[in-house]
Every structure is written in structure tokens, then in C-alpha cells.
Design an enzyme around this catalytic site. Sequence first.
Site, PDB file in Angstrom:
ATOM      1  N   HIS A 365      48.851 114.036  55.992  1.00 13.86           N
ATOM      2  CA  HIS A 365      49.940 113.099  56.208  1.00 13.86           C
ATOM      3  C   HIS A 365      51.227 113.846  56.563  1.00 13.86           C
ATOM      4  CE1 HIS A 365      51.515 109.006  54.650  1.00 13.86           C
ATOM      5  NE2 HIS A 365      51.574 109.135  55.954  1.00 13.86           N
ATOM      6  N   GLU A 607      32.728 111.903  70.065  1.00 18.08           N
ATOM      7  CA  GLU A 607      33.259 113.013  69.275  1.00 18.08           C
ATOM      8  C   GLU A 607      32.164 113.899  68.721  1.00 18.08           C
ATOM      9  OE1 GLU A 607      36.926 111.809  67.048  1.00 18.08           O
ATOM     10  OE2 GLU A 607      35.645 110.136  66.456  1.00 18.08           O
ATOM     11  N   ASP A 631      37.348 116.618  67.374  1.00 20.39           N
ATOM     12  CA  ASP A 631      36.086 116.621  66.639  1.00 20.39           C
ATOM     13  C   ASP A 631      34.952 117.147  67.497  1.00 20.39           C
ATOM     14  OD1 ASP A 631      36.469 115.836  63.954  1.00 20.39           O
ATOM     15  OD2 ASP A 631      37.046 113.847  64.658  1.00 20.39           O
ATOM     16  N   CYS A 678      41.708 111.684  74.003  1.00 19.51           N
ATOM     17  CA  CYS A 678      42.885 111.648  73.134  1.00 19.51           C
ATOM     18  C   CYS A 678      42.919 112.805  72.136  1.00 19.51           C
ATOM     19  CB  CYS A 678      42.970 110.315  72.396  1.00 19.51           C
ATOM     20  SG  CYS A 678      41.473 109.904  71.497  1.00 19.51           S
TER      21      CYS A 678
HETATM   22  C1  PEP Z   1      39.688 113.747  67.904  1.00 22.51           C
HETATM   23  O1  PEP Z   1      38.794 113.992  67.090  1.00 22.51           O
HETATM   24  O2  PEP Z   1      39.873 114.412  68.947  1.00 22.51           O
HETATM   25  C2  PEP Z   1      40.607 112.629  67.689  1.00 22.51           C
HETATM   26  C3  PEP Z   1      41.465 112.266  68.610  1.00 22.51           C
HETATM   27  O3  PEP Z   1      40.574 112.023  66.472  1.00 22.51           O
HETATM   28  P1  PEP Z   1      41.198 112.677  65.150  1.00 22.51           P
HETATM   29  O4  PEP Z   1      41.990 113.879  65.565  1.00 22.51           O
HETATM   30  O5  PEP Z   1      42.027 111.638  64.507  1.00 22.51           O
HETATM   31  O6  PEP Z   1      39.962 113.019  64.379  1.00 22.51           O
HETATM   32 MG    MG Z   2      38.261 112.507  65.592  1.00 23.62          MG
END
Ligand code: PEP
Ligand code: MG
Length: 762
Positions: A365, A607, A631, A678
Site C-alpha cells: 500500500h 499473466e 506477473d 498494463c
Molecule cells: C501485472 O501483473 O502486470 C499487473 C498489471 O497486475 P499487478 O501488478 O497488479 O499484479
Molecule cells: Mg498481476
Amino acid sequence: MLESLRSIVQEVNSAPDLETALTVTVRRIREVMGTEVASIFLVDRISGRYVFMATEGLNRASVGKVSLAPDEGLVAQVGQRSEPLNLEDAVSHPSFHLLPEIGEERYHAFLGVPIIHHRRVLGVLVVQQQARRRFDENEEAFLVTLSAQLAGAIAHAEATGAIQDLGTGDEGPHWHDAKFDGVAGAPGVAIGTAVVLGPPALLDAVPDRQCNDIMVELLLFERAIEAVRTEIRDLGAKLSDSLGPEERALFDAYLHMLDDNAIAGEVNRLIRDGHWAQGALRRVINEHLTHFELLEDSYLRERANDVKGLGERVLAHLQDVSRRKSYFPDNTILVGEDVTPTVMSEVPAEKLAGIVSMKGSSNSHMAILARGMGLPAVMGAVDLPANFLDNHELVVDGFNGEVHVNPSPRLRQHYQSLIETEHEFADKLDELRDLPCVTPDGHLMPLWVNTGLDLDIPHALERGAEGVGLFRTEIPFMSKERFPTEEEQRVLYRRHLEAFWPRPVNMRTLDIGGDKILSYFPMQEDNPFLGWRGIRVTLDHPEIFVVQVRAMIKAGAGLEGSLRIMLPLITTISEVEESMALVYRCFDEIVEEGLDVQRPRVGVMIEVPAAVYQAKQIAERTDFLAVGSNDLTQYMLAVDRNNPQVANLYQELHPSVLCALRDIALAAGTVGKHVSICGELAGNPMGAVLLMAMGYDVLSMNSTNLTRVKWVIRNTPFERAKALLEAVLVMDTPDAIKKFMRDELVGAGLGRAVIPEPGAVA
Ligand code: PEP
Ligand code: MG
């Protein structure tokens, strides 16, 4: 043997400084191995020389004063070859180099073992004996095991010692620019003064600090002790009826521990030596704890907890009186074992320049908040000697997850100019906010943002975001004390959707597990990243999933085309089908309830490697794909994205990762589905160029990186990007790819956009 190893390592780990750590090591080695000599040589980071740092058996007066060149003598040979050297007669060996000052000529048998931490040779452990004999295999194995275990502790103590010794004018080895690795929490660089704050009444979080007024500190301590005595007496009296004689005796024992001739007396002595009361208390309690922990008797070892508990009680009173620091220097770097948003709120916003936390990860966080606030942050700096850092100058390199303590003028200058260049560059980039993200040859590349906090909304809009590629809905869940209700969630999501309207928003369903744990929904797993995460949790708890999806659909009422629901960590087609069935059931129910809502588009995050190979089948069943490259990289490379120990292996430009990313884009393309990305890679200018060439429809990133990426894309023809991708896809190593892309961007006059690399400073 194992017991001896355990107790030596424990004793060294709790040594207050480097000198003690080394002295303890040689004393205990000599004791356990029964040798005549045990010594330690450490490598001076600047000169590379092996400095004689501790001994039992040789001339102690030479400690810190004599050294061997990097290629001199048997010790250097052990270090250079990174392997043990076991000799019957060292003196007759051709590489033997006599150091007359230390008096080793009488000793023939020699066993030297390198001390290595993270591939770096820190020094050499040596044992010697007069007799001409080879140390046997068991002895060699013991020393190798001990050295491997001690390396971390010595690296830690070395850094601690380095910091404490600075400015003392000691002639011993000198280490400047002590560098500690963590993980990049929030991008940017800050230079400032460390202020160490911990959660209240946590002994280990108390920093060392000089006391300003000895009499005041003595008085504060006396009051705290008195308060705890009263508490214990009151508690004892209250419980006297229900306690047996043994437990009653325990209360008396506690009172004795606080006596002048026990803990209180020792703390008072340290205060008189110039320590502030809290630091003196921490030192004394830790010393007692070490003694207890070394005891064989498990009952007595358990008593360590009592001492700790007492220490914390006293500390709580001390902190109540002096409570927290009231003065914060300009450019405060907040440092702590576990810096949380609550701890951060104690520092006035205008003084805060950066954050360093020993615990936590890029998903904590605190890191998310720091990114939202534009504060450079390093998380998971596990080796950081936080207690010794108060008032020291720090450089926080939030790009690369590095902390530099007491930077040399050269290093500071380097980072200072980096900060200035970044500021100037940021001003220039601001001008791009309203311009389209289009290549010189006319290819449009929409840039969206990743959000989670309300705070992210204005930042994203200021930077000209064209949509939200990832709303991490678990973030608002983290600051609650229970799952938010459907209505609470609806209001929250509505705020987000309205703020971005008419831009699209990808709302991800709850993605908890791994290192994202809700305080009110504890999970205990041996391998959390391979365990109960993302969609796996919410499919097991449809009551949580359904409430969230209903809230999302209701929030989207009247905002045509805005809401896109996204499912995290999908591994199988059945997960896709089950989740989609639930989403559409929610939609049908809401319509039946009489609300005028739109059927949301539903997409899947790719992912997990398994999903890469089924990307086409998944795309056929859904409205869009969104790649979570963070991920995906960690699972493809089997590297925990938050573990500093293997951070150098986490390579988002690894050829295999790039091939997977290309294949996902191709799969989505063949069935005509929208595909976005993302993960952090999308916000990396080198990555962004390659992803555009692969055919991604949207790049989604932290708003901090948005204009930087826009600048690079506006200056890179699409045809050129495709040629770069073609060249990169036949390269064998991440390093070659990185170098190639870096050179290309620099050659195209876009070098300023390249995020600085670790070790960029000579
Ligand atoms: C990712 O895994 O690339 C992603 C965007 O999700 P997070 O970083 O929240 O796991
Ligand atoms: Mg992720």
C-alpha cells in the site's frame, strides 16, 4: 556442530557493530575448531586490499593497520579464486607473503576460506596451526559452512560499521557510498536526510540517536520505569486471587528485572555515555535477549519474550512522553522497518522527499501511495541497518530500488544532476499533455493509466490519459476493516467512472493473495504466489465476487461504453467461463431489478504462461485481453518480482518474455480482439516502442511515465519500431536487447527518456 554453527551465527547477527561481529567470529571459530589462530581479512571496497581486521592468536595491535594487495599472498589467492586453500605448510608455498607485523611465521598449517555475499568476495577467514598438517575434510567443510552463513551478517555489519566509522578519522578501511538493494517502489530520485520512524513500541525500530540533555533523558527513563512498575504491581494485585504462587513470583521477577542493578542500571549507564533513552533501552534489551537465546534450556530461552515484553512496555511510556519527532529537516527521507501510510502521515508533506522501507514490495500500500504522490520510494531493503541511519544523508533511487548512504561528492553530484535533468525534462514533457500520442508516420498509440487511489484520478487527467487500463480495485479494499458493501463499492466505482467519462475504464475484479493481503481476510500459505490468488479466490467466494461485480455494473449506469470488467490471474478456460457466467448473471439480475444498465464488456488478464498458449481460445470467449506483464515475467522466469535477492534475474526484456508478449498480440489479432498491456513494461520507453510494434492497441502505465512514453512514441516512426522489434526478436540475452534499445533511443536523440540503469554511476 550444527548447534555451534547456530549459536555463532546468532551471536554475530546480534553484534552491535562490525568490530564486535568480527571479534566474536574469530573467538568462536578458534574455540570450536580448537585451532591456535583464527583471523579475518576484509576487502577494502575502494583499494581492493585485504585488510587484517580481527584475530585470535596473532598480533592484535596490527588489526586495521596492515593489509595485502589484491594479488598478494595466500589470502588474496583464496579471494581471487573464490575457493578454499588448505595447506600443510603455508610458509613454503610460492605465494606466501610474510606480514612481519602480525607474527604468523611460526604457523605452518593454513586453511583459508572466502567470505562471499551475492557473488562479492567480502574477505577471507583463516585458521592456522604450528604443526605441519592438513586440516581435515570436516574442518574445511565446517569453515565453508560457517563462512557462507556469516557472509550476510558480515555484509550487514560491514555496512553498519562503515556508517558508524565515518568521520571518526580512524585509519582502518573506509567504506563510502554504502549501497543497499531493495525493490523499486516508486520512480524518481531523492537526496535528503534520513529520519527513522517505526511503529510505536517496537524496540527493533528504535534508531540510535545522541541525547541532547543527559539529565532530561535520565528523568524520562526513570518516569517510564516507575510507570511500568506501577502497572505491574496493579496487574499483580488485580490478578492475585486467580494466580498461583509461581505466576505471582513471575511478577516479582519482572519488578526485579527493572531494578537499578539490572535493566534500569544498565540503561542509565548508556544514557550517561550519551545515548538517548530509547536507544539505550533497545541496546540493553537486545543484549539480554541474545544471552537468553543462546541458552540451551528452552524454558529459559522462552523467558526472552518476557524481557522483550517488559522492554516494550517501558518503550511505550518513553514514546508517550517524547512521542514522536517534532522536527523534520527539509528533504526528509522517511526510513523504517515497515513504513506504512500511518507512519508517513507523521511527516509534514512539504518536508517529505522520499521513502525507504525494509519491508514491503512494489505492491504494498505504501508503494502504491508513493507512486500516486510522486514520491521516490525503495521497498524491501532488507539489509538496511535502519537503526543507524538517523540523520545520515541518503540517496533514494526509486528507479532501480537502490539506497546509497553517505554518498561521496561524486555520487551526490551524479544524482543531483539526474534530479535536475528529470525536473527540466518533466517541464518539457508537460507541454505534451494535450497532444495526441501518434508516431511521425501517423500510427495512433493510445496511452492509458493504471489507477487505484482517488489521488490517481487528478494526476492521470493532468497528464492527458485517454483511459484507465487497470483500476486495481483491491487498493480501496486494503484501507478498510471489512469487505466494503455493494453500495460503498458502487459509490467508489462511480466516482472513478465519472471522473474519466467518456474514457473507458478497465476495472479489475479483486486481485488479492500473493503479497496483497487484506487485514480482515488473512491467508497463510507456503508459496503464496503459486497459491490462492486473483480469480482463484473470488471464484471460491462468489459472495464476494458477485457483490463487487454488481457494484461495478450499477456504477456504470448511464455511462455508455465506459465500464470494462477485467479478470485477474486466469489460468484455465473454465475459470473464464465460470467468471463470465457470474458476471452475466449479475447483469441479468440488475436488469430484472428494474435498473437501466449496460451489459459490460468483459476481458481477461494474461499473466500466466498457461494463458499465453491459450490466448486465442480465451480471446474468442471474451471482449478483450489485457496483459499483466509484471506477473507474466515473474511466472515465465520463475523469479519473485519482489525478492531483492533475485532482482537481477527479473528481466522484463528477456527474449522469452518478449516472444510471449508478441504471441499474445498475434493471438488477439487473429480473432480481431482488442489487446492492451498494463504491466510496468508499458511505461518503460524501450518496452513501449517494442509493444507498439507488436500491435498492442493500448499501453497502460503509471501516470508518472505517461508523457515520457508519449514523447518517445511521437518521435519514433512506426516502421522504425517494427524494424527494431524484428532485430530484437533474434537476440539471445536481455542485456543485448537492453543495450541495443538504449543505443537506438540515444542515437535517435531520445536518450533523456531512458530510465537510468542501476550501476549507471561509476
Ligand atoms: C501485472 O501483473 O502486470 C499487473 C498489471 O497486475 P499487478 O501488478 O497488479 O499484479
Ligand atoms: Mg498481476
